[in-house]
Design a protein around this motif. Structure first.
Motif, mmCIF file in Angstrom:
data_model
loop_
_atom_site.group_PDB
_atom_site.id
_atom_site.type_symbol
_atom_site.label_atom_id
_atom_site.label_comp_id
_atom_site.label_asym_id
_atom_site.label_seq_id
_atom_site.Cartn_x
_atom_site.Cartn_y
_atom_site.Cartn_z
ATOM 1 N N LEU A 203 -27.557 108.721 97.187
ATOM 2 C CA LEU A 203 -27.928 107.341 97.306
ATOM 3 C C LEU A 203 -29.049 106.982 98.442
ATOM 4 C CD1 LEU A 203 -24.320 106.104 97.264
ATOM 5 C CD2 LEU A 203 -25.649 105.700 95.749
ATOM 6 N N GLY A 204 -29.431 108.317 98.978
ATOM 7 C CA GLY A 204 -30.424 107.884 100.075
ATOM 8 C C GLY A 204 -29.693 107.626 101.576
ATOM 9 N N TYR A 205 -28.342 107.879 101.578
ATOM 10 C CA TYR A 205 -27.819 108.026 102.803
ATOM 11 C C TYR A 205 -26.860 108.695 103.044
ATOM 12 C CZ TYR A 205 -29.616 103.134 102.996
ATOM 13 O OH TYR A 205 -30.484 101.994 103.145
ATOM 14 N N PRO A 206 -27.404 110.022 103.339
ATOM 15 C CA PRO A 206 -26.491 111.343 103.843
ATOM 16 C C PRO A 206 -25.578 110.847 104.823
ATOM 17 C CG PRO A 206 -28.808 111.494 104.407
ATOM 18 C CD PRO A 206 -28.857 110.219 103.734
ATOM 19 N N THR A 207 -24.491 111.207 104.416
ATOM 20 C CA THR A 207 -23.203 111.242 105.620
ATOM 21 C C THR A 207 -22.697 112.233 106.225
ATOM 22 O OG1 THR A 207 -21.697 110.789 103.732
ATOM 23 C CG2 THR A 207 -22.853 108.895 104.799
ATOM 24 N N ALA A 208 -22.163 112.345 107.339
ATOM 25 C CA ALA A 208 -21.618 113.523 107.957
ATOM 26 C C ALA A 208 -20.092 112.931 107.798
ATOM 27 C CB ALA A 208 -21.653 113.555 109.408
ATOM 28 N N ASN A 209 -19.192 113.719 107.065
ATOM 29 C CA ASN A 209 -17.964 113.613 106.937
ATOM 30 C C ASN A 209 -17.044 114.332 108.120
ATOM 31 O OD1 ASN A 209 -17.230 112.851 103.729
ATOM 32 N ND2 ASN A 209 -19.058 114.050 103.908
ATOM 33 N N GLY A 244 -13.023 104.782 104.108
ATOM 34 C CA GLY A 244 -12.622 104.143 102.920
ATOM 35 C C GLY A 244 -12.538 105.216 101.876
ATOM 36 N N SER A 245 -12.121 104.727 100.605
ATOM 37 C CA SER A 245 -11.981 105.756 99.216
ATOM 38 C C SER A 245 -13.048 105.663 98.277
ATOM 39 C CB SER A 245 -10.572 105.416 98.678
ATOM 40 O OG SER A 245 -10.569 104.057 98.371
ATOM 41 N N ARG A 246 -14.295 104.944 98.685
ATOM 42 C CA ARG A 246 -15.392 104.978 97.872
ATOM 43 C C ARG A 246 -14.984 104.437 96.518
ATOM 44 N NH1 ARG A 246 -17.687 110.640 99.663
ATOM 45 N NH2 ARG A 246 -15.416 111.330 99.182
ATOM 46 N N PRO A 247 -14.607 103.302 96.278
ATOM 47 C CA PRO A 247 -13.931 102.689 94.887
ATOM 48 C C PRO A 247 -14.988 102.736 93.979
ATOM 49 C CG PRO A 247 -14.151 100.895 96.508
ATOM 50 C CD PRO A 247 -14.526 102.317 97.543
ATOM 51 N N THR A 248 -16.390 102.563 94.224
ATOM 52 C CA THR A 248 -17.344 102.538 93.080
ATOM 53 C C THR A 248 -17.125 103.880 92.191
ATOM 54 O OG1 THR A 248 -18.682 101.181 94.624
ATOM 55 C CG2 THR A 248 -19.771 102.342 92.796
ATOM 56 N N SER A 288 -22.367 99.458 90.219
ATOM 57 C CA SER A 288 -23.093 100.796 89.903
ATOM 58 C C SER A 288 -23.702 101.101 91.214
ATOM 59 C CB SER A 288 -24.434 100.481 89.197
ATOM 60 O OG SER A 288 -25.002 99.651 89.783
ATOM 61 N N ALA A 289 -23.866 102.582 91.038
ATOM 62 C CA ALA A 289 -24.590 103.333 92.295
ATOM 63 C C ALA A 289 -25.531 102.540 92.808
ATOM 64 C CB ALA A 289 -24.750 104.880 91.915
ATOM 65 N N GLU A 290 -26.444 101.994 92.079
ATOM 66 C CA GLU A 290 -27.778 101.279 92.192
ATOM 67 C C GLU A 290 -27.351 100.153 93.082
ATOM 68 O OE1 GLU A 290 -28.571 103.857 89.294
ATOM 69 O OE2 GLU A 290 -26.972 102.444 89.177
ATOM 70 N N LEU A 296 -26.102 99.079 100.904
ATOM 71 C CA LEU A 296 -26.293 99.846 101.763
ATOM 72 C C LEU A 296 -27.520 99.647 102.676
ATOM 73 C CD1 LEU A 296 -25.019 103.186 100.515
ATOM 74 C CD2 LEU A 296 -23.890 101.880 102.144
ATOM 75 N N SER A 297 -28.526 99.179 101.786
ATOM 76 C CA SER A 297 -29.870 98.800 102.578
ATOM 77 C C SER A 297 -29.606 97.542 103.282
ATOM 78 C CB SER A 297 -31.081 98.792 101.464
ATOM 79 O OG SER A 297 -32.083 98.191 102.051
#
Length: 311
Positions: A203-209, A244-248, A288-290, A296-297
């Motif tokens: 998505l263009g937003y890499p995350t550290a889990n 969260g659980s990323r419902p998308t 959607s992911a978009e 997120l932006s």
């Protein structure tokens, strides 16, 4: 500061000036007690000594899940910064909970830890079924040769500060700014970066889990937060955290992940410290992911504004 964690590490110092309590969070009320304790210790020429418990007494006595604001190690670090002389951690077990008030005072406070003076809150209780109170403690003091100081509840903006209230603010409401006021610092999570599914990167937003070191650690209410992240080398970066659980994506497991602003690099296996500055919004499902990426932006812009003013 001496760290005496567990029965085998506890030594007896009869000159100790003691206070007793779980002190989870080491919040502003706790800090006021510790400051008073240090003044008394200086006056009595003995080490300021805080006696804490692990696990949390309610988890043992009432079989209640108590999310921790601070691990024992975090508690110790905070107390050391405050200038405490001695930190004692008593393992709280079913057997310990069955000690009578007399046995607790004689076997633990006097013989095992050592005490010349003890500072407690007005509502302090101890021993099996919380049968001991302040008046009983004073009687024991006369018998065993220690004095008792009683201090009133500590307030912030006319509200009594308690660990229970702070937990409620974080878990039920996500009100991290109000928690900051009571803690005297931002609430913080520490964890090691583990591998996720890479959805944020796509998505263009890499995350550290983050994998938290103690499963009992309190995780604030699900949602998106503006944060400040401290890297292993001490550098601080702005961060945007999602809990969260990323419902998308129709996932179920709750994750704790943070996107570091203006950072590129491999963080897998690194230990991060994340401070919560402000809750931006609740978690929600997008079509959607978009659509999620667009949100997120917007979140990022709000996040940067918060960080500029608070971090």
């Amino acid at each position: 500061m001496k760290r005496e964690i567990g029965w085998d590490a506890i030594s007896c110092d009869p000159q100790s000036v003691v206070t007793v309590g779980t002190f989870d969070g080491v919040h502003r009320g706790h800090q006021a007690i510790i400051e008073y304790l240090q003044d008394r210790a200086e006056a009595q020429n003995g080490p300021s000594t805080l006696v804490s418990f692990d696990p949390h007494p309610r988890a043992v006595v009432h079989d209640e899940e108590v999310p921790l604001l601070t691990t024992v190690a975090e508690r110790a670090d905070l107390l050391e910064r405050l200038g405490l002389d001695r930190f004692v951690v008593v393992p709280f077990s079913d057997d310990f909970a069955q000690l009578s008030p007399t046995a607790y005072v004689e076997e633990v406070l006097v013989d095992r830890i050592g005490v010349q003076e003890i500072t407690v809150g007005y509502d302090h209780r101890f021993g099996k079924d919380r049968a001991g109170d302040v008046e009983a403690l004073r009687e024991f003091g006369g018998e065993y040769g220690f004095s008792v100081d009683v201090i009133p509840p500590q307030e912030v903006d006319h509200d009594v500060v308690s660990s229970r209230t702070i937990r409620s603010l974080l878990v039920e409401e996500g009100r991290v700014e109000q928690a900051t006021d009571r803690l005297g610092r931002p609430y913080r999570l520490q964890g090691v970066v583990s591998r996720g599914q890479g959805r944020g990167r796509k998505l263009g937003y890499p995350t550290a889990n983050l994998a938290l070191g103690d499963a009992r650690t309190l995780v604030p209410k699900q949602g998106v937060y503006a944060t400040a992240v401290t890297l292993p080398n001490g550098d601080r970066r702005g961060g945007m955290m999602n809990i969260g659980s990323r419902p998308t994506f129709d996932e179920m497991d709750v994750t704790v992940e943070v996107h570091l602003l203006d950072y590129e690099g491999d963080l897998y296996g690194a230990s991060l410290s994340v401070e919560f500055l402000q809750r931006l919004r609740a978690e929600q499902k997008f079509e959607s992911a978009e659509a999620l990426a667009a949100q997120l932006s917007e979140d990022e812009e709000r996040c940067r504004t918060v960080i500029r003013t608070q971090a």
